[in-house]
Motif scaffolding. Structure first.
Motif, mmCIF file in Angstrom:
data_model
loop_
_atom_site.group_PDB
_atom_site.id
_atom_site.type_symbol
_atom_site.label_atom_id
_atom_site.label_comp_id
_atom_site.label_asym_id
_atom_site.label_seq_id
_atom_site.Cartn_x
_atom_site.Cartn_y
_atom_site.Cartn_z
ATOM 1 N N GLY A 426 -1.932 19.507 2.152
ATOM 2 C CA GLY A 426 -1.726 19.071 3.534
ATOM 3 C C GLY A 426 -2.853 18.190 4.038
ATOM 4 O O GLY A 426 -2.618 17.158 4.687
ATOM 5 N N THR A 430 -2.362 14.265 4.911
ATOM 6 C CA THR A 430 -2.662 13.857 6.291
ATOM 7 C C THR A 430 -3.626 12.678 6.317
ATOM 8 O O THR A 430 -3.413 11.690 7.039
ATOM 9 N N LEU A 434 -2.696 8.930 7.598
ATOM 10 C CA LEU A 434 -3.492 8.347 8.683
ATOM 11 C C LEU A 434 -4.101 7.016 8.251
ATOM 12 O O LEU A 434 -4.130 6.049 9.020
#
Length: 458
Positions: A426, A430, A434
């Motif tokens: 995760g 992420t 981003l």
């Protein structure tokens, strides 16, 4: 007098047509998956598809080095224990710090070999093939013959062993779900030929042949190996007992010990077969390191990794991406550091590996599933009308297995039994997303050609 350039084969010719010049050594086999994703997703979604695919694949392969290093260390730990007298006879069971040293040692050995000894690796690959073929046959045939008693077919194919004392799991349905872990992991690695196609002669034909052959061989031997082990179990309740001869640390080691000690009253045969198994992990780790480094190199060549100029450098003498090799090794070692405190490191690393690896394949499979057929140029291997059903089943299976690998395998959930794969995956995804939203989408265009293509056609 100008030296005439050797005639290129069909694989190199197609590589040139796609906009790439030959850079790596041809004797082995680079980043094929995200190249497929980019072209199958089309010009609009290609950059994003290749970005997701490349990073998932990178995560999966680097963690894959860790799975082999951990499994190899676990097998070596059992070999040392049986050689020194077993857990009940005062044998030496490697503590966590020494286990971590073995893990790091294997990773470093693979990195060294992938940096300086490509010719040796090519030779080792031949040894690996025969080692696993002959060794696998020996284990599959010998183990059930040596075992004093064997389990019935009804036990092997219908019995559920949840080992609630050791695992905390009592649900048979949950055990069935978790069983995917073993089967999916055992099929991992057959795609090495895909990662190395730039270095394969006649890759447009030999690459698919290698992949399909690997699937068949791995499926056959994996099935036979698991059956040989389960038929040879003597006492199911004893396998996970921390007080048994192998300290309950490695179930195959206990099965082998029970079989040979029960028949010959010594563990020599078990030690020999464990060494065969250890060799398979060693050869597997070496091969995965090769694949991981080439994916990092390929992504760096397309400016998709921080400090890409460092990782895409090719060793001037050995013609291998040596910096990428050592980057993969360093990250793999970092993944293994929780060994000192956490009990489910192997499950976590295997989960990260498989989620990244099969998740990377989900991207081009989904792109092929939804793309317009008129935009697809079939190669020598083509599925024809079966393409969409096969792609759909493959995509749904990937979604299922990735979900399973996020589940806990030990209960109750504590700090030392927590599956940290969801957190690790995760956090990585992420950051990657981003980076894409804030910056990379402005400049990352997917695979970057390093030669000019006549008329701009692919």
């Amino acid at each position: 007098m100008e030296q005439q350039r050797p005639m290129m084969d069909s694989g190199e010719k197609r590589l040139n047509e796609l906009g790439y010049k030959q850079e790596l050594r041809r004797e082995m086999t680079t980043g094929s998956l995200y190249f497929w994703a980019a072209h199958l997703a089309g010009p609009k979604w290609g950059p994003f598809a290749s970005w997701c695919c490349a990073w998932l694949e990178t995560i999966g392969l680097i963690a894959g080095i860790g799975t082999q290093a951990y499994a190899g260390s676990q097998t070596l730990q059992s070999i040392i224990l049986l050689c020194t007298g077993t857990n009940k006879g005062g044998g030496y069971f490697a503590p966590r710090w020494l286990f971590l040293c073995m893990y790091m040692g294997l990773t470093l050995i693979w990195a060294v070999l992938n940096t300086f000894a490509l010719e040796v690796i090519a030779f080792i690959d031949i040894i690996s093939m025969w080692w696993q073929l002959v060794g696998g046959i020996v284990i599959v045939i010998m183990l059930p013959l040596v075992a004093v008693t064997t389990q019935s077919a009804s036990y092997v194919f219908t019995h559920f062993e949840t080992s609630p004392v050791s695992t905390g799991i009592t649900s048979k349905a949950y055990a069935v779900v978790l069983s995917v872990l073993v089967s999916q992991y055992s099929l991992y690695g057959y795609d090495a030929a895909a990662h190395l196609t730039e270095e394969t002669k006649g890759a447009d034909k030999n690459g698919p042949i290698a992949i399909l052959s690997s699937i068949g061989i791995i499926s056959l031997f994996g099935w036979a190996y698991i059956l040989a082990l389960t038929f040879s179990i003597q006492d199911p309740s004893y396998l996970y007992d921390v007080n048994n001869e192998t300290a309950g640390a490695f179930v195959p080691a206990q099965i082998l010990y029970d079989a040979f000690h029960g028949r010959y009253n010594n563990s020599t045969g078990a030690i020999i077969l464990l060494f065969v198994i250890w060799g398979s992990f060693f050869f597997g780790g070496l091969s995965i390191t090769t694949s991981a480094a080439r994916v990092v190199y390929a992504l760096s060549r397309d400016n998709g990794v921080p400090f890409s100029s460092i990782w895409r450098k090719i060793h001037p003498k050995h013609k291998v991406p040596s910096n990428a090799v050592w980057l993969c090794a360093a990250i793999c070692i970092l993944l293994g550091l929780p060994i000192l405190k956490v009990n489910v490191v192997f499950t976590a690393i295997t989960s990260i590996c498989t989620i990244g690896w099969v998740g990377g394949y989900a991207v081009p499979i989904f792109a092929r599933l939804v793309m317009n057929d008129k935009d697809f140029k079939a190669g020598p291997f083509y599925l024809g009308r079966a393409r969409r059903p096969i792609c759909l089943v493959a995509f749904l299976w990937i979604c299922y297995t990735c979900s399973v690998f996020l589940l806990p395998t030990l209960y109750p959930i504590k700090w030392d039994t927590f599956n940290y794969a969801p957190v690790a995956v995760g956090a990585c995804l992420t950051l990657i997303m981003l980076w894409w939203l804030l910056d990379a989408r402005k400049w990352f265009k997917g695979p970057v050609r390093n030669i000019d293509v006549p008329n701009g056609k692919v």
